[in-house]
Design an enzyme around this catalytic site. Sequence first.
Site, PDB file in Angstrom:
ATOM      1  N   ALA A   1       0.843  -1.188   0.000  1.00  0.00           N
ATOM      2  CA  ALA A   1       0.000   0.000   0.000  1.00  0.00           C
ATOM      3  C   ALA A   1       0.879   1.239   0.000  1.00  0.00           C
ATOM      4  O   ALA A   1       2.080   1.169   0.283  1.00  0.00           O
ATOM      5  CB  ALA A   1      -0.927   0.001   1.214  1.00  0.00           C
ATOM      6  N   MET A   2       0.276   2.390  -0.305  1.00  0.00           N
ATOM      7  CA  MET A   2       1.000   3.656  -0.375  1.00  0.00           C
ATOM      8  C   MET A   2       0.160   4.743   0.265  1.00  0.00           C
ATOM      9  O   MET A   2      -1.023   4.887  -0.033  1.00  0.00           O
ATOM     10  CB  MET A   2       1.318   4.000  -1.843  1.00  0.00           C
TER      11      MET A   2
ATOM     12  N   HIS B   1      -1.469   1.183   9.520  1.00  0.00           N
ATOM     13  CA  HIS B   1      -0.133   1.644   9.123  1.00  0.00           C
ATOM     14  C   HIS B   1      -0.231   2.853   8.203  1.00  0.00           C
ATOM     15  O   HIS B   1       0.402   3.893   8.447  1.00  0.00           O
ATOM     16  CB  HIS B   1       0.586   0.496   8.418  1.00  0.00           C
ATOM     17  N   GLU B   2      -1.043   2.743   7.146  1.00  0.00           N
ATOM     18  CA  GLU B   2      -1.128   3.836   6.179  1.00  0.00           C
ATOM     19  C   GLU B   2      -1.815   5.062   6.769  1.00  0.00           C
ATOM     20  O   GLU B   2      -1.481   6.199   6.416  1.00  0.00           O
ATOM     21  CB  GLU B   2      -1.851   3.370   4.918  1.00  0.00           C
TER      22      GLU B   2
END
Length: 936
Positions: free
Chosen positions: A310-311, A345-346
């Site tokens: 993911a980003m 997290h993101e």
Amino acid sequence: MPLASTGFTLGNFKSFLKTVLTTTAALCLSPTVSLAANGRLPGNISPLHYDLTVIPAIDTSTFAGEVHIDIDVATATPTVVLNTESLTLDRVTIDGVPATGVTQDKDSQTATLTAAAPLPPGHHTVDIAYRGVIEKTARGLFQLDYASGDAPTGASAGASGAGGATAHMLSTQFEAGDARRFLPCWDEPSAKATFSLSIMAPQGQMAVSNMPVKADEAMADGRHLVHFQQTPRMSSYLLFVGVGDLERATAKAGDVEIGVVVRRGSVDKARFALETAAAILARYNDYFGTPYPLPKLDFVAIPGAGGFGAMENWGAIMSFEKDMLLDPALATEAARQRVFQVVAHEMAHQWFGDLVTMAWWDDLWLNEGFASWMEAKAMQALHPDWSPWLVAMPAMESAKRLDARASTHPVVQPINSVAEADEAFDDITYDKGQAVIRMVEATVGETVFRDGVRRYMKRNAYGNATTRDLWKAVEEAGGKDVLRIATDFITKPGIPLVSVSATCGAGGPAPKAHPARKGRKGAPEQAPGPAGATTQVSLRQSRFATEPVTIPDQYHLSDRLWAIPVPLATVGDGVPAHTLLTALTGKAAAPGCGPLLANAGQTGYFRVAYTEPAFKALVDHVDRLAPIDQLGLMYDSAALGEAGQMAMSDSLALIRALPANADPAVWQQAADYLSDVDDFYAGGAGPGAGGISPAQAAFWAFARGVLTPALSAIGWDPQPGQGDKVGLERTALIRALGSFDDANTLTEARHRLASDGTDPTALPPAIRLAVITTVAQHADAATFDRLHALASSTTDPLARRQLYGALGAVRDPALAQKVLDLSLTPEAGTTLAPQLILAVADANPDLAWRFITSHVDAVEASLDQMQRYEFFASVARRSADPARIDELNAYAEAHVPVSGRQGIAKAAGAIAYRAKVARERLPQVDAWLATLPTSR
């Protein structure tokens, strides 16, 4: 001016392109450009705002764009230097006047624009019309092809997969340095600016970006030009746009609209992510002391897979579907926890990384280490039953193992190029970073650490910061010794080893517990020893290394030492005493007189070496240790045993002593470690490549004897009150016992996966993947063909990935070769190809290596930028054949730039390490196994 603001129409844009194409010869190319000494852009110009319009053309895999950039010039200059890669600059004006020269340099990924007259300090504008390429892998603006309403076939497969018409989606991925593939820009973290983005979308398709839609302009040909609101000031790598046949579901969290954006028909699978995000946002707003500042936060799930999950694009987090979507009928408990971790997290990055960004990539750990730590904090708040710090332990253990190698690096390391930045996304950055933060918080206390983080956020919002800025803020909040401790652990490579010896005696008051810790959750209560009894402890520190490490002669002793917070406790006394070990040796005391436990609670980032009697005492009392300490003791004894500093059998004796009802997370990791030991026996060739040796057969018998009671205790089917963690334990035990040829496990797995080809999706999600993999691992040709037929006909993306991944586990080399051949066909596409090859490499590493080195170009075509330099190393490191090291280095010489060989060095070290352990340590294990009774 940008196209969207000048009466733009598609017709006059085409006319414009025709004109500029006849004049591009005047825009020369040159191999030189004026850069700073470290390869970064000159610091004399800062971007303020980008106004950007992009028009994709999927049929030609190209796009056209025009950008208007407001800049601030600090010192007079005749040129403007900015980043470009794979872009053709067709027209350039500076302050409305055509540039007199445009030079592009491919090596430095820059363009130098020469103004008609030198630019004085102050405000100026740059306008650029340009063209670019739509990529086939996840970098810049890239295209994903998938079967409409069906299974994704990969970013460049161009096939319809299991059925249905091929659909297309566009997405962007810019970290670390690929925004320059989308627009000419200052593509460095410190070059923050605001962005106004417009993009052309096909009729009926949705466009999504960092901010909400401002206007949607219908075009005469049926397409529509979507204009987005202006972003806050942010780094270029956080810009995002996606276009496709998408749908969106939303929820409100305070004033923020949270959305999930998925390909049509998948929105129900995103409900868990949506609910998780809404629950987390309120907690993060409180923790950081600065509310999330954007009006919306979207999670965009895209088909396929890549070298990352993911980003954290600000306001538009992008992830691959496998890390965001859950089908309740198919998803395992591990998948559910994975989605939670990705979301947490993101979202943490929206503050640590987006609101406050590292000044340069050498402080990448500020983003990744903190987000990794914060995901565990979020899990602790919302799912404490998942035991988040037990969940985090394997990742931190992976970092410790890498940190013991000669190829390790400091958490903060010099980064001189984008290629080096891509290499920095590793376990040291993420998981050692997470471990150091956890250690600092445990040392100073949760409240002090949180107050320091709040100071850091307020002080650096919308700007950039360094590691020192964070530690300074925590110290200002009351964190004693923070800078000293943290600096040692993030600037010095390697992991400390703390050797302990203890003597119990009475006299004097017991040491006070550190105020940050009020006891270890899960530690059994026991009456303390005699009043005033304490354990006197001697400590000695050194560097733990599994390979020779060269330390420059000029280093002083202090350069080789750490300031180590050491929590000490005795079994039965749940309140650790903290001591700070800063010298080579030290003295301390722990309350009580039971067996001594160092690193109680496992908050410290170091290994612990006990004397042989002390370790045996802990094994004898293992059922009275907290689960996290059972796991820490297992990890440390395993690492020291493999390194020859303990008997390698000591960790196996510890596992053998675990009660069958030990915490599920402990049994899960025990099963995984036994599989790791089996890899040493395998020697780079699975059982299907020549059978197993008598020594390995003896180890398999031992492993079966240890794991069978644990599986019997929980059963194959979930029972009321078992909890989510038991599902993860069950999966690990079934897979491990299957790999150790346990007859009962194989029989049960085959029974549950009906041999007549019944749809395996009917299996309970909790055991589905374990059953399929176990059967596939032992498959004959007929079973393999049935599983392959199921995989190729399955339309659900998650089920498809599971079935194809299971095929790769097959031991039979001839069948494994079929999987490898399949990986480079349209049936697999770029989405599945890397997964299939890595799955084969687990059981047949040498076969997989020979395959990829015979098909280098085809394999590399299936990899995105973040996979490219690491993938071949990932396959090679599964081998124990020392000859593989020379072959890996030869591959690197031919295909990998020097700046991208960090993964190659790590893989070479892993191969040498596995061969050394097999050669030097396994004989001791064999001798120990021979002393055991035939049954547990």
